[in-house]
Scaffold this motif. Structure first.
Motif, PDB file in Angstrom:
ATOM      1  N   PRO A 141      -0.887  -1.041   7.115  1.00  0.00           N
ATOM      2  CA  PRO A 141      -1.211  -0.998   8.545  1.00  0.00           C
ATOM      3  C   PRO A 141      -1.939  -2.261   9.003  1.00  0.00           C
ATOM      4  O   PRO A 141      -2.552  -2.972   8.205  1.00  0.00           O
ATOM      5  CB  PRO A 141      -2.121   0.235   8.669  1.00  0.00           C
ATOM      6  CG  PRO A 141      -1.945   0.996   7.386  1.00  0.00           C
ATOM      7  CD  PRO A 141      -1.596  -0.023   6.344  1.00  0.00           C
ATOM      8  N   GLY A 142      -1.858  -2.519  10.297  1.00  0.00           N
ATOM      9  CA  GLY A 142      -2.589  -3.658  10.845  1.00  0.00           C
ATOM     10  C   GLY A 142      -4.082  -3.417  10.889  1.00  0.00           C
ATOM     11  O   GLY A 142      -4.873  -4.367  10.889  1.00  0.00           O
ATOM     12  N   ASP A 143      -4.483  -2.153  10.927  1.00  0.00           N
ATOM     13  CA  ASP A 143      -5.903  -1.807  10.939  1.00  0.00           C
ATOM     14  C   ASP A 143      -6.438  -1.865   9.513  1.00  0.00           C
ATOM     15  O   ASP A 143      -6.019  -1.093   8.649  1.00  0.00           O
ATOM     16  CB  ASP A 143      -6.070  -0.397  11.514  1.00  0.00           C
ATOM     17  CG  ASP A 143      -7.545   0.021  11.608  1.00  0.00           C
ATOM     18  OD1 ASP A 143      -8.412  -0.798  11.263  1.00  0.00           O
ATOM     19  OD2 ASP A 143      -7.800   1.168  12.031  1.00  0.00           O
ATOM     20  N   PRO A 144      -7.350  -2.770   9.205  1.00  0.00           N
ATOM     21  CA  PRO A 144      -7.855  -2.884   7.817  1.00  0.00           C
ATOM     22  C   PRO A 144      -8.594  -1.636   7.348  1.00  0.00           C
ATOM     23  O   PRO A 144      -8.764  -1.426   6.146  1.00  0.00           O
ATOM     24  CB  PRO A 144      -8.794  -4.094   7.886  1.00  0.00           C
ATOM     25  CG  PRO A 144      -9.156  -4.233   9.321  1.00  0.00           C
ATOM     26  CD  PRO A 144      -7.987  -3.756  10.094  1.00  0.00           C
ATOM     27  N   GLY A 145      -9.011  -0.773   8.267  1.00  0.00           N
ATOM     28  CA  GLY A 145      -9.701   0.439   7.859  1.00  0.00           C
ATOM     29  C   GLY A 145      -8.769   1.569   7.473  1.00  0.00           C
ATOM     30  O   GLY A 145      -9.230   2.637   7.057  1.00  0.00           O
ATOM     31  N   THR A 146      -7.468   1.363   7.633  1.00  0.00           N
ATOM     32  CA  THR A 146      -6.476   2.385   7.292  1.00  0.00           C
ATOM     33  C   THR A 146      -5.840   2.054   5.952  1.00  0.00           C
ATOM     34  O   THR A 146      -5.444   0.914   5.705  1.00  0.00           O
ATOM     35  CB  THR A 146      -5.383   2.464   8.367  1.00  0.00           C
ATOM     36  OG1 THR A 146      -5.990   2.680   9.639  1.00  0.00           O
ATOM     37  CG2 THR A 146      -4.422   3.607   8.083  1.00  0.00           C
ATOM     38  N   ALA A 147      -5.760   3.053   5.092  1.00  0.00           N
ATOM     39  CA  ALA A 147      -5.218   2.821   3.751  1.00  0.00           C
ATOM     40  C   ALA A 147      -3.711   2.613   3.807  1.00  0.00           C
ATOM     41  O   ALA A 147      -3.010   3.262   4.591  1.00  0.00           O
ATOM     42  CB  ALA A 147      -5.545   4.011   2.847  1.00  0.00           C
ATOM     43  N   PRO A 148      -3.181   1.695   3.001  1.00  0.00           N
ATOM     44  CA  PRO A 148      -1.725   1.495   2.951  1.00  0.00           C
ATOM     45  C   PRO A 148      -1.027   2.676   2.269  1.00  0.00           C
ATOM     46  O   PRO A 148      -1.675   3.469   1.579  1.00  0.00           O
ATOM     47  CB  PRO A 148      -1.565   0.215   2.130  1.00  0.00           C
ATOM     48  CG  PRO A 148      -2.797   0.168   1.276  1.00  0.00           C
ATOM     49  CD  PRO A 148      -3.897   0.779   2.088  1.00  0.00           C
TER      50      PRO A 148
END
Length: 218
Positions: A141-148
């Motif tokens: 994800p583009g959000d670094p706080g969301t796990a791939p």
């Protein structure tokens, strides 16, 4: 496939807009006729038929619809039993009638043969290219706080092959139906071809070139 670099003469099916390559074997690129004039997949070097349509020609206009008609069902075979003199005949067993589905009774011989060929083809596994075996697809994800999220490549490849096989079945059903005009068949075939073209990105996953997607040729 190498068909993009290959040219065909005006007396070969490869120059007809109703023929489209989907596989390749020892004979070169092979594919079906969109009108089902020939059954199964055949090479583009095959001689043209009376329904040949050059790639520069316009799509034929739709003819008026034909009246619906049902095929007559053939009577079953008659069995004659010869008994010895003095042998009492046994009481006849009650007849058991098992109705067949209407889609089977209305199929032509060629449609039935094509259905069998397609069923046999589905039993043959499509191999994944060796370098991708055991690999994964990572959705980051583009959000670094969301796990791939990781997806096994084997699972993704299986779903892609299923999409390919369903498109081929759809293509064959369009070719075989008598409820569409030639113009309507060509139009629907063009949509299927565009679907193949949208999926060519995944061709790198296929081990064998003959199993890959083939889009519309320029």
């Amino acid at each position: 496939m190498s068909d993009g670099e290959r040219t065909y003469g005006p007396k070969e099916c490869g120059s007809c807009r109703l023929w489209r390559p989907i596989l390749e074997d020892a004979r070169g690129p092979i594919g079906p006729c969109r009108l089902g004039v020939r059954t199964g997949d055949f090479p583009g070097t095959a001689p043209v038929c009376e329904r040949y349509l050059s790639r520069e020609a316009a799509i034929p206009a739709a003819p008026p619809p034909e009246p619906a008609r049902r095929r007559a069902r053939a009577a079953g075979p008659t069995v004659v039993v010869h008994r010895a003199p003095g042998h009492a005949a046994a009481a006849p067993a009650p007849a058991i009638s098992v109705p067949l589905p209407e889609e089977l009774t209305d199929m032509t011989r060629e449609e039935f043969a094509q259905a069998i060929r397609e069923a046999l083809r589905e039993d043959v596994p499509v191999p994944l290219a060796p370098k991708w075996e055991g690999g994964t697809v990572v959705l980051k994800p583009g959000d670094p706080g969301t796990a791939p999220k990781e997806i096994p490549l084997d699972s993704l490849f299986h779903k892609i092959v299923m999409i390919r096989d369903r498109l081929r079945v759809l293509e064959q059903k369009v070719n075989a139906t008598d409820k569409l005009s030639d113009a309507e068949k060509v139009e629907l075939q063009q949509y299927v071809t565009r679907c193949y073209g949208s999926l060519t990105t995944f061709n790198v996953l296929f081990r064998d070139e003959k199993d890959r997607f083939v889009g519309e040729k320029a």
